[in-house]
Design a protein around this motif. Structure first.
Motif, PDB file in Angstrom:
ATOM      1  N   ARG A  69       0.861  -1.182   0.000  1.00  0.00           N
ATOM      2  CA  ARG A  69       0.000   0.000   0.000  1.00  0.00           C
ATOM      3  C   ARG A  69       0.897   1.231   0.000  1.00  0.00           C
ATOM      4  NH1 ARG A  69      -3.079  -3.128   4.827  1.00  0.00           N
ATOM      5  NH2 ARG A  69      -4.082  -4.665   3.503  1.00  0.00           N
ATOM      6  N   VAL A  70       0.661   2.118  -0.943  1.00  0.00           N
ATOM      7  CA  VAL A  70       1.567   3.247  -1.171  1.00  0.00           C
ATOM      8  C   VAL A  70       0.928   4.559  -0.747  1.00  0.00           C
ATOM      9  CG1 VAL A  70       2.890   4.523  -2.892  1.00  0.00           C
ATOM     10  CG2 VAL A  70       2.653   2.031  -3.101  1.00  0.00           C
ATOM     11  N   LEU A  71       1.694   5.355  -0.011  1.00  0.00           N
ATOM     12  CA  LEU A  71       1.334   6.737   0.283  1.00  0.00           C
ATOM     13  C   LEU A  71       2.261   7.646  -0.513  1.00  0.00           C
ATOM     14  CD1 LEU A  71       0.855   6.841   4.177  1.00  0.00           C
ATOM     15  CD2 LEU A  71      -0.907   7.155   2.439  1.00  0.00           C
ATOM     16  N   LEU A  72       1.692   8.532  -1.300  1.00  0.00           N
ATOM     17  CA  LEU A  72       2.472   9.503  -2.055  1.00  0.00           C
ATOM     18  C   LEU A  72       2.492  10.831  -1.311  1.00  0.00           C
ATOM     19  CD1 LEU A  72       1.416   9.114  -5.815  1.00  0.00           C
ATOM     20  CD2 LEU A  72       3.677   8.696  -4.833  1.00  0.00           C
ATOM     21  N   LEU A  73       3.681  11.365  -1.084  1.00  0.00           N
ATOM     22  CA  LEU A  73       3.832  12.713  -0.553  1.00  0.00           C
ATOM     23  C   LEU A  73       4.408  13.570  -1.675  1.00  0.00           C
ATOM     24  CD1 LEU A  73       3.466  11.252   2.195  1.00  0.00           C
ATOM     25  CD2 LEU A  73       5.116  12.874   3.145  1.00  0.00           C
ATOM     26  N   THR A  74       3.593  14.433  -2.235  1.00  0.00           N
ATOM     27  CA  THR A  74       4.025  15.234  -3.369  1.00  0.00           C
ATOM     28  C   THR A  74       3.185  16.492  -3.479  1.00  0.00           C
ATOM     29  OG1 THR A  74       4.363  15.239  -5.776  1.00  0.00           O
ATOM     30  CG2 THR A  74       2.489  13.975  -4.932  1.00  0.00           C
ATOM     31  N   ASP A  75       3.797  17.539  -4.032  1.00  0.00           N
ATOM     32  CA  ASP A  75       3.056  18.782  -4.274  1.00  0.00           C
ATOM     33  C   ASP A  75       2.682  18.927  -5.741  1.00  0.00           C
ATOM     34  OD1 ASP A  75       3.078  19.740  -1.636  1.00  0.00           O
ATOM     35  OD2 ASP A  75       5.132  20.473  -1.862  1.00  0.00           O
ATOM     36  N   ASP A  76       3.026  17.924  -6.557  1.00  0.00           N
ATOM     37  CA  ASP A  76       2.735  18.001  -7.990  1.00  0.00           C
ATOM     38  C   ASP A  76       2.252  16.648  -8.481  1.00  0.00           C
ATOM     39  OD1 ASP A  76       2.530  18.562 -10.641  1.00  0.00           O
ATOM     40  OD2 ASP A  76       4.609  19.173 -10.935  1.00  0.00           O
ATOM     41  N   PHE A  77       0.936  16.444  -8.373  1.00  0.00           N
ATOM     42  CA  PHE A  77       0.331  15.186  -8.806  1.00  0.00           C
ATOM     43  C   PHE A  77      -0.770  15.496  -9.803  1.00  0.00           C
ATOM     44  CE2 PHE A  77      -2.917  11.844  -8.395  1.00  0.00           C
ATOM     45  CZ  PHE A  77      -2.149  10.737  -8.733  1.00  0.00           C
ATOM     46  N   ASP A  78      -0.662  14.908 -10.993  1.00  0.00           N
ATOM     47  CA  ASP A  78      -1.664  15.102 -12.031  1.00  0.00           C
ATOM     48  C   ASP A  78      -2.878  14.235 -11.708  1.00  0.00           C
ATOM     49  OD1 ASP A  78      -3.208  15.345 -14.287  1.00  0.00           O
ATOM     50  OD2 ASP A  78      -1.586  14.941 -15.708  1.00  0.00           O
ATOM     51  N   ALA A  79      -3.981  14.892 -11.357  1.00  0.00           N
ATOM     52  CA  ALA A  79      -5.180  14.155 -10.950  1.00  0.00           C
ATOM     53  C   ALA A  79      -5.659  13.200 -12.035  1.00  0.00           C
ATOM     54  CB  ALA A  79      -6.295  15.132 -10.576  1.00  0.00           C
ATOM     55  N   ARG A  80      -5.302  13.485 -13.302  1.00  0.00           N
ATOM     56  CA  ARG A  80      -5.730  12.601 -14.382  1.00  0.00           C
ATOM     57  C   ARG A  80      -5.055  11.233 -14.302  1.00  0.00           C
ATOM     58  NH1 ARG A  80      -4.373  16.671 -19.189  1.00  0.00           N
ATOM     59  NH2 ARG A  80      -2.547  16.845 -17.818  1.00  0.00           N
ATOM     60  N   SER A  81      -4.026  11.119 -13.467  1.00  0.00           N
ATOM     61  CA  SER A  81      -3.318   9.843 -13.315  1.00  0.00           C
ATOM     62  C   SER A  81      -3.834   9.030 -12.138  1.00  0.00           C
ATOM     63  CB  SER A  81      -1.813  10.108 -13.112  1.00  0.00           C
ATOM     64  OG  SER A  81      -1.267  10.843 -14.185  1.00  0.00           O
ATOM     65  N   ILE A  82      -4.930   9.461 -11.513  1.00  0.00           N
ATOM     66  CA  ILE A  82      -5.357   8.829 -10.270  1.00  0.00           C
ATOM     67  C   ILE A  82      -5.725   7.361 -10.459  1.00  0.00           C
ATOM     68  CG2 ILE A  82      -7.743   9.666 -10.529  1.00  0.00           C
ATOM     69  CD1 ILE A  82      -5.773   9.149  -7.247  1.00  0.00           C
ATOM     70  N   LEU A  83      -6.385   6.994 -11.556  1.00  0.00           N
ATOM     71  CA  LEU A  83      -6.747   5.587 -11.765  1.00  0.00           C
ATOM     72  C   LEU A  83      -5.509   4.713 -11.916  1.00  0.00           C
ATOM     73  CD1 LEU A  83      -9.864   5.348 -14.133  1.00  0.00           C
ATOM     74  CD2 LEU A  83      -9.647   4.530 -11.785  1.00  0.00           C
ATOM     75  N   VAL A  84      -4.525   5.210 -12.657  1.00  0.00           N
ATOM     76  CA  VAL A  84      -3.282   4.449 -12.837  1.00  0.00           C
ATOM     77  C   VAL A  84      -2.561   4.314 -11.506  1.00  0.00           C
ATOM     78  CG1 VAL A  84      -1.042   4.393 -13.981  1.00  0.00           C
ATOM     79  CG2 VAL A  84      -3.052   5.191 -15.226  1.00  0.00           C
ATOM     80  N   ALA A  85      -2.521   5.408 -10.746  1.00  0.00           N
ATOM     81  CA  ALA A  85      -1.852   5.377  -9.444  1.00  0.00           C
ATOM     82  C   ALA A  85      -2.491   4.348  -8.526  1.00  0.00           C
ATOM     83  CB  ALA A  85      -1.891   6.768  -8.805  1.00  0.00           C
ATOM     84  N   ILE A  86      -3.810   4.299  -8.506  1.00  0.00           N
ATOM     85  CA  ILE A  86      -4.513   3.319  -7.672  1.00  0.00           C
ATOM     86  C   ILE A  86      -4.203   1.902  -8.138  1.00  0.00           C
ATOM     87  CG2 ILE A  86      -6.807   2.440  -7.083  1.00  0.00           C
ATOM     88  CD1 ILE A  86      -7.752   5.362  -7.019  1.00  0.00           C
ATOM     89  N   GLU A  87      -4.139   1.715  -9.450  1.00  0.00           N
ATOM     90  CA  GLU A  87      -3.785   0.398  -9.999  1.00  0.00           C
ATOM     91  C   GLU A  87      -2.403  -0.025  -9.531  1.00  0.00           C
ATOM     92  OE1 GLU A  87      -3.135  -1.770 -14.355  1.00  0.00           O
ATOM     93  OE2 GLU A  87      -3.945   0.259 -14.236  1.00  0.00           O
ATOM     94  N   TYR A  88      -1.525   0.946  -9.320  1.00  0.00           N
ATOM     95  CA  TYR A  88      -0.163   0.657  -8.885  1.00  0.00           C
ATOM     96  C   TYR A  88      -0.012   0.659  -7.367  1.00  0.00           C
ATOM     97  CZ  TYR A  88       1.194   1.420 -13.773  1.00  0.00           C
ATOM     98  OH  TYR A  88       1.317   1.342 -15.144  1.00  0.00           O
ATOM     99  N   GLY A  89      -1.118   0.593  -6.643  1.00  0.00           N
ATOM    100  CA  GLY A  89      -1.050   0.415  -5.193  1.00  0.00           C
ATOM    101  C   GLY A  89      -1.180   1.670  -4.360  1.00  0.00           C
TER     102      GLY A  89
END
Length: 208
Positions: A69-89
């Motif tokens: 399970r991944v937590l991302l700490l970032t100030d620059d995240f493209d919301a359009r990538s959210i489905l891919v990010a979820i697929e990657y944990g």
């Protein structure tokens, strides 16, 4: 109580790595471990300035090998990538600047419980992307977001109502053989061992 096992990747930034490590190491509920020792029940914190291709490649590799399970700490995240990010944990996205130690520890606890930590904006974008996926990709194939088609859902609902194979066949005007084939497909799709378990899984997931 078992300690929560956590690994940290800080984008080759030793100062950030030291800060996040110090924040978590002082908490008695958390045990820091190397990333290569993670198991599927553990949490990986990835701290990056910008979530780009390299980050996604790393997350994909970690999901394939560790399923963490991944937590991302970032100030620059493209919301359009959210489905891919979820697929990657990815189960949570927090701002790199402004997240307090208390918030970070709370996020680790929530992630360990397999719950999501997403801003309102990201939740809205996730819903929009799921709707687009359903409209453009799944509906033309006769599928819903569950991966089950209308016939499979109809049979599953009747199974949940306690109907037997011949009763379902009569109600839907199918042959017994067709109903049995549909049930087998449903069991395979929801990764159940039998029809009773398939119904239970569907009910828990809110599919029926």
């Amino acid at each position: 109580m078992d300690r929560l096992r956590v690994a940290i990747r800080a984008d080759d930034d030793p100062i950030t790595m030291h800060g996040v490590t110090a924040c978590l190491r002082s908490h008695p509920q958390i045990q820091l471990v190397p990333a290569d020792q993670l198991t599927p029940s553990d949490v990986l914190i990835v701290v990056v300035d910008q979530v780009g291709r390299d980050t996604m490649t790393y997350l994909r590799a970690m999901q394939k090998s560790k399923s963490v399970r991944v937590l991302l700490l970032t100030d620059d995240f493209d919301a359009r990538s959210i489905l891919v990010a979820i697929e990657y944990g990815v189960v949570g996205v927090l701002p790199r600047t402004g997240t307090t130690p208390v918030q970070l520890v709370n996020a680790v606890t929530v992630a360990n419980a397999d719950q999501a930590i997403l801003s309102t904006a990201l939740q809205g974008e996730l819903l929009r992307q799921v709707k687009r996926l359903q409209h453009k990709t799944l509906q033309p194939l006769g599928l819903g977001v569950t991966g089950l088609d209308d016939r499979e859902l109809d049979v599953l609902r009747l199974l949940a109502d306690g109907l037997l194979t011949d009763e379902i066949a009569t109600k839907l005007n199918y042959s017994d053989r067709t109903v049995k084939n549909v049930v087998r497909r449903v069991i395979d799709k929801v990764h159940a061992s039998n029809r009773t378990q398939a119904v239970a899984i569907a009910l828990r997931a809110g599919v029926i």
